[in-house]
Design a protein around this motif. Structure first.
Motif, PDB file in Angstrom:
ATOM      1  N   GLY A 126       0.763  -1.125  -0.257  1.00 13.45           N
ATOM      2  CA  GLY A 126       0.336   0.209   0.441  1.00 13.45           C
ATOM      3  C   GLY A 126       0.804   1.544  -0.294  1.00 13.45           C
ATOM      4  N   ALA A 127       0.295   2.309   0.373  1.00 14.90           N
ATOM      5  CA  ALA A 127       1.078   3.794   0.095  1.00 14.90           C
ATOM      6  C   ALA A 127       0.799   4.412   1.969  1.00 14.90           C
ATOM      7  N   PHE A 128       1.251   3.100   2.941  1.00 11.85           N
ATOM      8  CA  PHE A 128       0.385   4.048   4.470  1.00 11.85           C
ATOM      9  C   PHE A 128       2.271   4.412   4.067  1.00 11.85           C
ATOM     10  N   LYS A 129       2.004   6.327   5.142  1.00  8.99           N
ATOM     11  CA  LYS A 129       3.142   7.076   5.493  1.00  8.99           C
ATOM     12  C   LYS A 129       3.897   7.183   6.542  1.00  8.99           C
ATOM     13  N   GLY A 130       5.000   6.976   6.452  1.00  8.42           N
ATOM     14  CA  GLY A 130       5.291   6.456   7.729  1.00  8.42           C
ATOM     15  C   GLY A 130       5.675   4.781   8.906  1.00  8.42           C
ATOM     16  N   PRO A 131       6.418   5.246   9.351  1.00  8.85           N
ATOM     17  CA  PRO A 131       6.980   4.317  10.049  1.00  8.85           C
ATOM     18  C   PRO A 131       6.158   3.697  11.531  1.00  8.85           C
ATOM     19  N   VAL A 132       5.753   2.660  11.757  1.00  6.25           N
ATOM     20  CA  VAL A 132       4.774   2.719  12.896  1.00  6.25           C
ATOM     21  C   VAL A 132       4.999   1.570  13.842  1.00  6.25           C
ATOM     22  N   THR A 133       5.174   2.109  14.971  1.00  7.98           N
ATOM     23  CA  THR A 133       5.749   0.890  15.689  1.00  7.98           C
ATOM     24  C   THR A 133       4.626   0.276  16.385  1.00  7.98           C
ATOM     25  N   TYR A 134       4.819  -1.785  17.345  1.00  5.61           N
ATOM     26  CA  TYR A 134       3.362  -2.421  17.311  1.00  5.61           C
ATOM     27  C   TYR A 134       3.279  -2.298  19.025  1.00  5.61           C
ATOM     28  N   HIS A 135       2.433  -2.696  19.220  1.00  2.00           N
ATOM     29  CA  HIS A 135       2.051  -3.101  20.513  1.00  2.00           C
ATOM     30  C   HIS A 135       1.284  -4.097  20.548  1.00  2.00           C
ATOM     31  N   ASP A 136       1.905  -5.433  21.332  1.00  2.00           N
ATOM     32  CA  ASP A 136       1.993  -6.923  21.063  1.00  2.00           C
ATOM     33  C   ASP A 136       0.912  -7.316  22.723  1.00  2.00           C
ATOM     34  N   SER A 137      -0.512  -6.874  22.880  1.00  8.26           N
ATOM     35  CA  SER A 137      -1.870  -6.790  23.463  1.00  8.26           C
ATOM     36  C   SER A 137      -1.959  -8.340  24.634  1.00  8.26           C
ATOM     37  N   CYS A 138      -1.526  -8.107  25.740  1.00 13.59           N
ATOM     38  CA  CYS A 138      -1.740  -9.330  26.589  1.00 13.59           C
ATOM     39  C   CYS A 138      -2.107 -10.066  26.586  1.00 13.59           C
ATOM     40  N   SER A 139      -3.139 -10.396  26.512  1.00 11.63           N
ATOM     41  CA  SER A 139      -4.597 -11.306  26.035  1.00 11.63           C
ATOM     42  C   SER A 139      -3.903 -11.944  24.732  1.00 11.63           C
ATOM     43  N   GLY A 140      -3.731 -11.422  23.467  1.00 13.17           N
ATOM     44  CA  GLY A 140      -3.677 -11.851  22.263  1.00 13.17           C
ATOM     45  C   GLY A 140      -1.798 -12.545  22.311  1.00 13.17           C
ATOM     46  N   VAL A 205       0.759   1.135  16.177  1.00 10.54           N
ATOM     47  CA  VAL A 205      -0.324  -0.264  15.420  1.00 10.54           C
ATOM     48  C   VAL A 205      -0.664  -1.228  16.583  1.00 10.54           C
ATOM     49  N   LEU A 206      -2.087  -1.717  16.935  1.00 12.75           N
ATOM     50  CA  LEU A 206      -1.847  -2.818  17.995  1.00 12.75           C
ATOM     51  C   LEU A 206      -3.749  -3.434  17.884  1.00 12.75           C
ATOM     52  N   GLY A 207      -3.728  -4.683  17.762  1.00  6.10           N
ATOM     53  CA  GLY A 207      -4.767  -5.574  17.370  1.00  6.10           C
ATOM     54  C   GLY A 207      -5.809  -5.532  18.945  1.00  6.10           C
ATOM     55  N   ASP A 208      -6.217  -4.576  19.292  1.00  6.08           N
ATOM     56  CA  ASP A 208      -7.168  -4.736  20.448  1.00  6.08           C
ATOM     57  C   ASP A 208      -7.711  -3.532  21.146  1.00  6.08           C
ATOM     58  N   LEU A 209      -9.088  -2.860  20.757  1.00  5.39           N
ATOM     59  CA  LEU A 209      -9.851  -1.860  20.828  1.00  5.39           C
ATOM     60  C   LEU A 209      -9.414  -1.612  22.222  1.00  5.39           C
ATOM     61  N   GLY A 210      -9.455  -2.105  23.567  1.00 10.60           N
ATOM     62  CA  GLY A 210      -9.282  -1.853  25.018  1.00 10.60           C
ATOM     63  C   GLY A 210      -7.719  -0.432  24.848  1.00 10.60           C
ATOM     64  N   CYS A 211      -6.321  -1.719  24.229  1.00  9.37           N
ATOM     65  CA  CYS A 211      -5.478  -0.999  24.496  1.00  9.37           C
ATOM     66  C   CYS A 211      -5.572   0.312  23.983  1.00  9.37           C
TER      67      CYS A 211
END
Length: 243
Positions: A126-140, A205-211
């Protein structure tokens, strides 16, 4: 094949746009997506608060509404973990319910796990601009083994991931934990926000809306109005707003 989308309470009530991104991803992968309209909570808040009767009723309700589908996809590690790991504890005294749950359990997947290991998607850059960092949610991470999957998908989309310090550490939300132990929760999320800033990435970026709500809320309350906090479904679906 038909996928039942367990949308989660938070997505339904707070960020429905994430749900639409999930549907887009699943449909692009070739699945028919159904969102049972009567679905409610997975039962995790009640379970964590000791209200086993309420949690059990919700688990049985979830079974009734989702056992018809080929797969159930959950865009949340915490809700996915509740269904995959803890329903067995709630339903263990009822052989009929345990039998039904046993047939469903192996068909329940967290979103990124499903996309990688079941759908085996090959996303286009894709064309996402800029770097991201990822948070690993505990339960996942700890209950479902979700670690490499989101990073593999981000790599397919050409997103540059810069790992933050202690990316696997809790953000301090923990559902009712953040309410019961507010001072401890705040100290934990402050550390998470500091690590986000130190990564140099403008987006977490992360995979859990609570976090997601917890981290974003603390960033905003401490004056950070620029760091973006996104659910991975938004980035993968091209709905992040800067593609």
């Amino acid at each position: 094949m038909r996928v039942g989308l367990f949308a989660t309470c938070l997505i339904d009530l707070m960020r429905p746009e994430i749900g639409f991104s999930v549907i887009k991803l699943l449909e692009q992968a070739g699945y028919e997506v159904v969102v049972p309209p009567a679905q409610t909570c997975c039962g995790q808040p009640a379970y964590n608060s000791g209200e086993r009767g309420v949690a059990r009723d919700l688990a049985e309700k979830m079974l009734r509404e989702f056992e018809q589908f080929d797969y159930v996809v959950v865009p949340s590690g915490s809700c996915g973990g509740m269904i995959r790991v803890h329903y067995g504890d709630l339903l263990r005294d009822d052989p009929e319910l345990m039998s039904r749950y046993g047939r469903l359990r192996g068909r329940v997947f967290e979103l990124t796990d499903f996309l990688v290991n079941v759908a085996k998607v090959e996303l286009q850059p894709g064309a996402f601009k800029g770097p991201v960092t990822y948070h690993d949610s505990c339960s996942g991470l700890r209950e479902l083994g979700v670690k490499a999957q989101p990073r593999a998908l981000l790599a397919q989309r050409g997103v540059d991931v810069v790992e933050m310090k202690d990316c696997e550490h809790c953000c301090g939300f923990g559902g009712t934990f953040a309410v019961k132990y507010g001072d401890i929760s705040t100290a934990i999320v402050d550390e998470k926000c500091a690590n986000v800033h130190a990564s140099g990435a403008g987006t977490v970026v992360l995979g859990d809306l609570g976090c997601m709500l917890n981290i974003e809320g603390r960033l905003r309350r401490t004056g950070d109005t620029s760091t973006r906090v996104l659910h991975i479904a938004q980035v993968l679906a091209g709905d992040a707003g800067n593609d």
